[in-house]
Design an enzyme around this catalytic site. Structure first.
Site, PDB file in Angstrom:
ATOM      1  N   GLU A 161      21.727  37.385   6.422  1.00  0.00           N
ATOM      2  CA  GLU A 161      22.511  37.711   7.600  1.00  0.00           C
ATOM      3  C   GLU A 161      21.634  38.488   8.560  1.00  0.00           C
ATOM      4  O   GLU A 161      21.122  39.553   8.234  1.00  0.00           O
ATOM      5  CB  GLU A 161      23.744  38.511   7.208  1.00  0.00           C
ATOM      6  N   LEU A 162      21.495  37.958   9.755  1.00  0.00           N
ATOM      7  CA  LEU A 162      20.543  38.497  10.739  1.00  0.00           C
ATOM      8  C   LEU A 162      20.749  39.994  10.984  1.00  0.00           C
ATOM      9  O   LEU A 162      21.829  40.409  11.424  1.00  0.00           O
ATOM     10  CB  LEU A 162      20.699  37.733  12.068  1.00  0.00           C
ATOM     11  N   ASP A 163      19.707  40.790  10.719  1.00  0.00           N
ATOM     12  CA  ASP A 163      19.715  42.234  10.993  1.00  0.00           C
ATOM     13  C   ASP A 163      20.794  42.980  10.215  1.00  0.00           C
ATOM     14  O   ASP A 163      21.227  44.062  10.618  1.00  0.00           O
ATOM     15  CB  ASP A 163      19.875  42.506  12.506  1.00  0.00           C
ATOM     16  N   GLU A 164      21.246  42.384   9.103  1.00  0.00           N
ATOM     17  CA  GLU A 164      22.319  43.013   8.326  1.00  0.00           C
ATOM     18  C   GLU A 164      21.834  43.494   6.963  1.00  0.00           C
ATOM     19  O   GLU A 164      22.623  43.976   6.155  1.00  0.00           O
ATOM     20  CB  GLU A 164      23.481  42.021   8.127  1.00  0.00           C
ATOM     21  N   GLY A 213      20.315  41.300  16.890  1.00  0.00           N
ATOM     22  CA  GLY A 213      19.891  40.055  17.534  1.00  0.00           C
ATOM     23  C   GLY A 213      18.833  40.252  18.593  1.00  0.00           C
ATOM     24  O   GLY A 213      18.061  41.217  18.550  1.00  0.00           O
TER      25      GLY A 213
END
Lengths: 290, 290, 290, 290
Positions: free
Chosen positions: B232-235, B207
């Site tokens: 999915e953020l940064d996943e 994030g």
């Protein structure tokens, strides 16, 4: 010309509100006692209104005789500048206890470095909740204490451990892959004196099974972190971290093997720096004067 | 003896259930077409019942003439072994669009590597929600498109972006410190074709404001992570990570400066490997045949 | 409370025979002038009878007004302790000339770091024996001088170069892959002020064609070395070195590309440290206060 | 479904003039014998007219029963392609002798890795020209032989050593800081089977006292190199190298301590790769299939 011996050496750690004249006052004080500064490092946390930190290694002929006078004199100066400080005389070797569970690699690395003369400490004893390491520890003449430990008998185990720490007059506790959680009251007894090795690059993978989780996430580097133990799990001040490269061919077992090499060297460095009084805790961080 | 040209080179990526005879079938197939294997890598995700992955770089005289036949022939073999596969002809240079916000360091590194001949791609255009980079981009003859973007006008911005990606016939989108979140529908358009650089050692500091949080945590290493973008953020699947050492003297500004150097090299490596068809996505991980 | 500006900052470098009272004398001197020590590092080359080195960064309200007095006062103290010393006022930005031949990567890195605010210097001019870099240099407003140079016209070329260095009032010369040998008389003009990047891990591969020789020897790591130029080829005091991994698949061209990345960062670090007065030459070595 | 055991695994190393059809021939051959390829790497020294190298790890039900047939069949294929080749059956554990002088750190690291299951070998014996290591070696049940050695009694010492190597049926000799020069006739007996660790980053500091010379030169990195022993001192094919950072504060003793850590890991890696048949010697270089 007379030369100094190890007994004439001392490390002074100082911490106080920043302001003019601190270095001048300390260095002039030492000069007046005939002390020679060998190494000195300083750091101010914020140039405008921060905290001043200093580590000075000095030597001084007949230091142990002058000691009482020196400390009394310094107390006045410390008062003037509102200093926290500590004199560590090199003649007073720190005493270390090592806690370990089943995996011996970090214990072995510490013993090795110690035998090699790289860790300036007396290893007072090794404490384990398994019998695994007894042989190797006793073979080099270090007392080994088996103290069963798990969730249910934690309090009793910790009582025994604290008693031993007192008997052995221990300065530093190293958790060399000791896989039991310590209670707040235990941690409180040894504030900023328990060093742990966590087998991940914190704050990634706080808690259990970090290699399994690193594998599941598909990371390309794995790490290890040495930190002081506080009551928040894996959240204490970090002393040292390092990493090693992995790739898609490495499964969890490979990662553990690779990780062991990182754990070994990260813990050994952190312990060495602490024993040399190079580490100062400030809030939840460390200042490391390397 | 006639030598081959770049047009005669091709990289074949294959993925199928593991089993006997795959390497033999592929290599014999290529031999029958007069192709010579230049480089080959393989990986099986699990020795007993896993997935087989292979990357083969081959050259073949008059490849572009044989191409239709070759692909028709391979389709049968692929069917037999239930293969997913892709032929990447070196004569068909991939087309890349670079997205950037204000910080130009990652964009600059990519342009530099590209000018230096290290990135085998056509840079189709640069897209930004700021005008900052226009000068440098246009000065080397690359189209620059300013598309304002923020939470409120996201959909409209993305429509423009998608239209441009289509006009420019783009194969790869690189987010070179593009500080806008993409919507699921945008990401879906370009599955496994958007590479992002995140300015932390994922999964630590997912994030916003990773350097600020790294500073607050007191870490001793900072990192950067290049990954495919998913919803999915940064996943998304990690392609490459690297780190640099920091210490107590480094404030957030220092960390950002040090971090920029890591971001530059991590993104450049990931993009290079992707352009050379060295990266295969498997679930949420990557296989990187270096 | 009044805050200081950059003009009130100064770095003092001191070197003298070791003995008691040096730190006390300097710090008390600075205190008397109302100066506050921001950063300080010291090193003694030999604990018993060595040379003492110190770098002190201090700030002092209205420093430029006090300057003459301060220096006059310090001269007495310096005399007492037989000090070599230098005050570097931060208001007096150092002036740098960059010499380059055909390969622009080191020049580009320096310009980039400079534009990014990481190199505290004025880049006075770029001098080259090729026209290659003119475009990029002039496009950012830096004077570019083409001075042909080779074995036969060396003296004449160096005369022009020295004249330019004088006109531009240059403090530092950086050889950013400048592939001409300098004559002893040129080097003498700029003692400890010429920084070179050598494309090997010195002392391995002194001289020409280091990558070719590294390839022939089958090394597994290649390196770069930044050093001060003396009259013995590639034998000057080393400031910084670093390496990158290679393997059997890398041919000479690959090694050069990989090596360029090392050269870039090694030279940039060395120049940065020198500009910040962190580097002291002692005999044929450097002390680097990082 | 029947699963294979370790006895069913084998590594095949192949080297031959490059040309079409090699991979196809080998993989089809293995398929015909019911072998499954687990890992495979290849390298061609020059795309146009070079040498082809391949390492294939395969498993095959009842391999040891099929072995004679398999080898006879492969001999024909090998003849056709002018191959040099070697089958390494995983059931036939390689036998290693470790030579050491006084410094035990490399020996210790190897024993440790071996006890930890990371070195796939039988350690047949340890040979030393000092008694220092006897205790630790015998305590883990490995035969220790003290064979005095120096310039004057070299021939006699080597005769004893060769006799022991024969008695123990040794495949690999590791010089783990064995500080005696070996004669050409000794080296000839064990071509490409003696691995040495040199305590410098070769080709810098060939020969004696590398740390002293590194210190005198003022390098900023020190290294270690593991290589096969040939009759030219420190000139044999390099298997692995690594480095560690030093600075002006490190004297020769510090460098040695830091260097020991590098030596340990560099030698351990080289030995591991050799035991896993990942290293091929080509002229004076190595190909390492990691």
């Amino acid at each position: 010309m007379t030369t100094t011996t190890k007994d004439d050496h001392c490390t002074l750690l100082v911490q106080c509100p920043d302001g003019p004249g601190i270095v001048s006052a300390i260095s002039t004080f030492l000069l007046d006692y005939g002390a020679n500064i060998i190494e000195s490092s300083q750091y101010t946390s914020n140039p405008d209104y921060g905290t001043f930190f200093m580590r000075i290694e000095f030597c001084c002929m007949n230091l142990m005789e002058k000691r009482t006078n020196l400390e009394a004199g310094f107390a006045k100066l410390a008062n003037e500048f509102s200093m926290d400080y500590r004199f560590s005389y090199h003649s007073e070797i720190k005493r270390t206890a090592i806690f370990v569970s089943k995996d011996p690699h970090c214990l072995m690395e510490l013993l090795w470095e110690w035998q090699n003369g790289d860790l300036e400490t007396d290893i007072a004893c090794v404490i384990s909740n398994h019998e695994t390491a007894r042989g190797v520890v006793e073979s080099i003449g270090i007392p080994f204490h088996y103290i069963p430990a798990n969730k249910d008998i934690r309090q009793r185990a910790e009582e025994k451990q604290i008693r031993l720490m007192e008997e052995y007059d221990v300065d530093l506790l190293v958790l060399a892959r000791y896989m039991q959680i310590l209670t707040p009251s235990f941690v409180e007894c040894f504030q900023d004196r328990i060093i742990n090795i966590h087998h991940s690059f914190l704050p990634a993978f706080v808690g259990a099974r970090p290699y399994e989780r690193a594998y599941d996430r598909g990371v390309k580097l794995i790490g290890a972190t040495s930190h002081f133990v506080t009551n928040e799990l894996d959240e204490g001040p970090i002393i040292e971290q390092d990493i090693e490269r992995v790739d898609h061919r490495d499964d969890v077992t490979d990662m553990k093997k690779i990780g062991q090499k990182v754990e070994r060297r990260v813990l050994a460095r952190a312990v060495k720096w602490h024993l040399e009084d190079r580490v100062i805790v400030q809030d939840n961080k460390t200042i490391v004067f390397r």
